[in-house]
Scaffold this motif. Structure first.
Motif, PDB file in Angstrom:
ATOM      1  N   HIS A 179       0.869  -1.169   0.000  1.00 42.41           N
ATOM      2  CA  HIS A 179       0.000   0.000   0.000  1.00 42.41           C
ATOM      3  C   HIS A 179       0.906   1.219   0.000  1.00 42.41           C
ATOM      4  CE1 HIS A 179      -3.233  -2.479   2.328  1.00 42.41           C
ATOM      5  NE2 HIS A 179      -3.161  -2.817   1.058  1.00 42.41           N
ATOM      6  N   ASP A 180       0.548   2.213  -0.780  1.00 41.43           N
ATOM      7  CA  ASP A 180       1.315   3.448  -0.872  1.00 41.43           C
ATOM      8  C   ASP A 180       0.448   4.608  -0.401  1.00 41.43           C
ATOM      9  OD1 ASP A 180       3.822   2.571  -2.297  1.00 41.43           O
ATOM     10  OD2 ASP A 180       2.316   1.847  -3.707  1.00 41.43           O
ATOM     11  N   GLN A 191      -7.400   1.745   0.283  1.00 39.81           N
ATOM     12  CA  GLN A 191      -7.364   0.706   1.301  1.00 39.81           C
ATOM     13  C   GLN A 191      -7.820   1.275   2.646  1.00 39.81           C
ATOM     14  OE1 GLN A 191      -6.637  -2.435   0.375  1.00 39.81           O
ATOM     15  NE2 GLN A 191      -6.365  -1.648  -1.700  1.00 39.81           N
ATOM     16  N   THR A 192      -8.175   0.418   3.593  1.00 40.09           N
ATOM     17  CA  THR A 192      -8.672   0.886   4.887  1.00 40.09           C
ATOM     18  C   THR A 192      -7.618   1.640   5.683  1.00 40.09           C
ATOM     19  OG1 THR A 192      -8.181  -1.251   5.896  1.00 40.09           O
ATOM     20  CG2 THR A 192     -10.420  -0.922   5.092  1.00 40.09           C
ATOM     21  N   CYS A 193      -6.340   1.436   5.388  1.00 38.82           N
ATOM     22  CA  CYS A 193      -5.273   2.143   6.088  1.00 38.82           C
ATOM     23  C   CYS A 193      -5.103   3.564   5.564  1.00 38.82           C
ATOM     24  CB  CYS A 193      -3.959   1.378   5.963  1.00 38.82           C
ATOM     25  SG  CYS A 193      -3.358   1.250   4.274  1.00 38.82           S
ATOM     26  N   GLY A 194      -5.807   3.894   4.485  1.00 37.02           N
ATOM     27  CA  GLY A 194      -5.648   5.196   3.852  1.00 37.02           C
ATOM     28  C   GLY A 194      -4.667   5.160   2.696  1.00 37.02           C
ATOM     29  N   GLY A 195      -4.019   4.029   2.534  1.00 45.29           N
ATOM     30  CA  GLY A 195      -3.084   3.860   1.430  1.00 45.29           C
ATOM     31  C   GLY A 195      -3.813   3.462   0.161  1.00 45.29           C
ATOM     32  N   LEU A 196      -3.054   3.350  -0.903  1.00 42.63           N
ATOM     33  CA  LEU A 196      -3.603   3.017  -2.208  1.00 42.63           C
ATOM     34  C   LEU A 196      -2.908   1.793  -2.769  1.00 42.63           C
ATOM     35  CD1 LEU A 196      -3.389   6.601  -3.746  1.00 42.63           C
ATOM     36  CD2 LEU A 196      -5.438   5.525  -2.786  1.00 42.63           C
ATOM     37  N   GLY A 205      -1.135  -5.337   5.458  1.00 41.71           N
ATOM     38  CA  GLY A 205      -1.404  -6.162   6.634  1.00 41.71           C
ATOM     39  C   GLY A 205      -0.315  -6.167   7.700  1.00 41.71           C
ATOM     40  N   ASN A 206       0.809  -5.486   7.464  1.00 36.70           N
ATOM     41  CA  ASN A 206       1.860  -5.504   8.483  1.00 36.70           C
ATOM     42  C   ASN A 206       1.517  -4.543   9.624  1.00 36.70           C
ATOM     43  OD1 ASN A 206       2.560  -2.912   7.639  1.00 36.70           O
ATOM     44  ND2 ASN A 206       4.638  -3.441   7.043  1.00 36.70           N
ATOM     45  N   GLU A 207       2.407  -4.410  10.574  1.00 38.49           N
ATOM     46  CA  GLU A 207       2.158  -3.588  11.765  1.00 38.49           C
ATOM     47  C   GLU A 207       1.848  -2.131  11.402  1.00 38.49           C
ATOM     48  OE1 GLU A 207       4.566  -2.200  15.750  1.00 38.49           O
ATOM     49  OE2 GLU A 207       5.095  -4.096  14.822  1.00 38.49           O
ATOM     50  N   ARG A 208       2.592  -1.560  10.456  1.00 40.45           N
ATOM     51  CA  ARG A 208       2.347  -0.169  10.044  1.00 40.45           C
ATOM     52  C   ARG A 208       0.964  -0.034   9.401  1.00 40.45           C
ATOM     53  NH1 ARG A 208       2.429   5.017  10.848  1.00 40.45           N
ATOM     54  NH2 ARG A 208       2.860   6.267   9.013  1.00 40.45           N
ATOM     55  N   CYS A 209       0.576  -0.990   8.582  1.00 39.71           N
ATOM     56  CA  CYS A 209      -0.733  -0.978   7.933  1.00 39.71           C
ATOM     57  C   CYS A 209      -1.839  -1.037   8.985  1.00 39.71           C
ATOM     58  CB  CYS A 209      -0.850  -2.155   6.968  1.00 39.71           C
ATOM     59  SG  CYS A 209      -2.316  -2.125   5.938  1.00 39.71           S
ATOM     60  N   GLN A 210      -1.668  -1.889   9.977  1.00 38.46           N
ATOM     61  CA  GLN A 210      -2.659  -2.012  11.048  1.00 38.46           C
ATOM     62  C   GLN A 210      -2.754  -0.725  11.862  1.00 38.46           C
ATOM     63  OE1 GLN A 210      -1.681  -5.582  13.203  1.00 38.46           O
ATOM     64  NE2 GLN A 210      -1.747  -6.834  11.353  1.00 38.46           N
ATOM     65  N   GLN A 211      -1.612  -0.101  12.144  1.00 35.93           N
ATOM     66  CA  GLN A 211      -1.593   1.165  12.885  1.00 35.93           C
ATOM     67  C   GLN A 211      -2.334   2.247  12.107  1.00 35.93           C
ATOM     68  OE1 GLN A 211       2.276   2.931  13.075  1.00 35.93           O
ATOM     69  NE2 GLN A 211       1.697   4.441  14.611  1.00 35.93           N
ATOM     70  N   LEU A 212      -2.065   2.352  10.825  1.00 36.69           N
ATOM     71  CA  LEU A 212      -2.731   3.366   9.994  1.00 36.69           C
ATOM     72  C   LEU A 212      -4.222   3.097   9.865  1.00 36.69           C
ATOM     73  CD1 LEU A 212      -0.011   3.648   7.222  1.00 36.69           C
ATOM     74  CD2 LEU A 212      -0.667   5.452   8.827  1.00 36.69           C
ATOM     75  N   THR A 213      -4.616   1.831   9.810  1.00 36.78           N
ATOM     76  CA  THR A 213      -6.037   1.481   9.735  1.00 36.78           C
ATOM     77  C   THR A 213      -6.751   1.943  10.996  1.00 36.78           C
ATOM     78  OG1 THR A 213      -5.603  -0.409   8.296  1.00 36.78           O
ATOM     79  CG2 THR A 213      -7.681  -0.438   9.523  1.00 36.78           C
ATOM     80  N   LYS A 214      -6.135   1.712  12.150  1.00 30.32           N
ATOM     81  CA  LYS A 214      -6.731   2.172  13.421  1.00 30.32           C
ATOM     82  C   LYS A 214      -6.879   3.688  13.429  1.00 30.32           C
ATOM     83  CE  LYS A 214      -5.108  -1.641  16.257  1.00 30.32           C
ATOM     84  NZ  LYS A 214      -4.159  -2.053  17.297  1.00 30.32           N
ATOM     85  N   GLU A 215      -5.845   4.401  12.981  1.00 26.66           N
ATOM     86  CA  GLU A 215      -5.888   5.871  12.959  1.00 26.66           C
ATOM     87  C   GLU A 215      -6.927   6.375  11.952  1.00 26.66           C
ATOM     88  OE1 GLU A 215      -1.935   7.194  12.092  1.00 26.66           O
ATOM     89  OE2 GLU A 215      -1.119   6.341  13.935  1.00 26.66           O
ATOM     90  N   ASN A 216      -7.110   5.653  10.881  1.00 27.86           N
ATOM     91  CA  ASN A 216      -7.999   6.067   9.808  1.00 27.86           C
ATOM     92  C   ASN A 216      -9.477   5.811  10.146  1.00 27.86           C
ATOM     93  OD1 ASN A 216      -7.994   7.360   7.364  1.00 27.86           O
ATOM     94  ND2 ASN A 216      -7.903   5.509   6.164  1.00 27.86           N
ATOM     95  N   THR A 217      -9.745   4.953  11.112  1.00 31.40           N
ATOM     96  CA  THR A 217     -11.137   4.602  11.446  1.00 31.40           C
ATOM     97  C   THR A 217     -11.627   5.298  12.690  1.00 31.40           C
ATOM     98  OG1 THR A 217     -10.368   2.618  12.605  1.00 31.40           O
ATOM     99  CG2 THR A 217     -11.043   2.353  10.307  1.00 31.40           C
ATOM    100  N   ARG A 218     -10.874   6.235  13.198  1.00 30.49           N
ATOM    101  CA  ARG A 218     -11.301   6.988  14.401  1.00 30.49           C
ATOM    102  C   ARG A 218     -12.303   8.037  14.062  1.00 30.49           C
ATOM    103  NH1 ARG A 218      -5.663   7.790  17.653  1.00 30.49           N
ATOM    104  NH2 ARG A 218      -5.286   5.598  17.876  1.00 30.49           N
TER     105      ARG A 218
END
Length: 61
Positions: A4-5, A20-25, A48-61
């Motif tokens: 994801h970029d 993507q749900t993390c805000g990436g493309l 799906g890695n740790e950074r992707c999961q962190q960004l997904t959490k931040e993006n769904t707040r």
């Protein structure tokens, strides 16, 4: 392996990339904003890695 970029600049309405749900493309090579001819500055991470999961959490707040 999928990546994801996250663009550092806003995208236009003409973007053809998949958001993507993390805000990436997931980059479409023919996208006028992010395709092979543009090569914009982006943060890349593995899907799906740790950074992707962190960004997904931040993006769904």
């Amino acid at each position: 392996m999928d990546f994801h970029d996250i663009p550092y600049a806003a995208t236009s309405p003409y973007c053809r990339c998949k958001l993507q749900t993390c805000g990436g493309l997931t980059i479409n090579p023919d996208c006028p904003d992010h395709g092979n001819k543009k090569n914009p500055a982006m943060e890349r991470h593995t899907a799906g890695n740790e950074r992707c999961q962190q960004l997904t959490k931040e993006n769904t707040r």
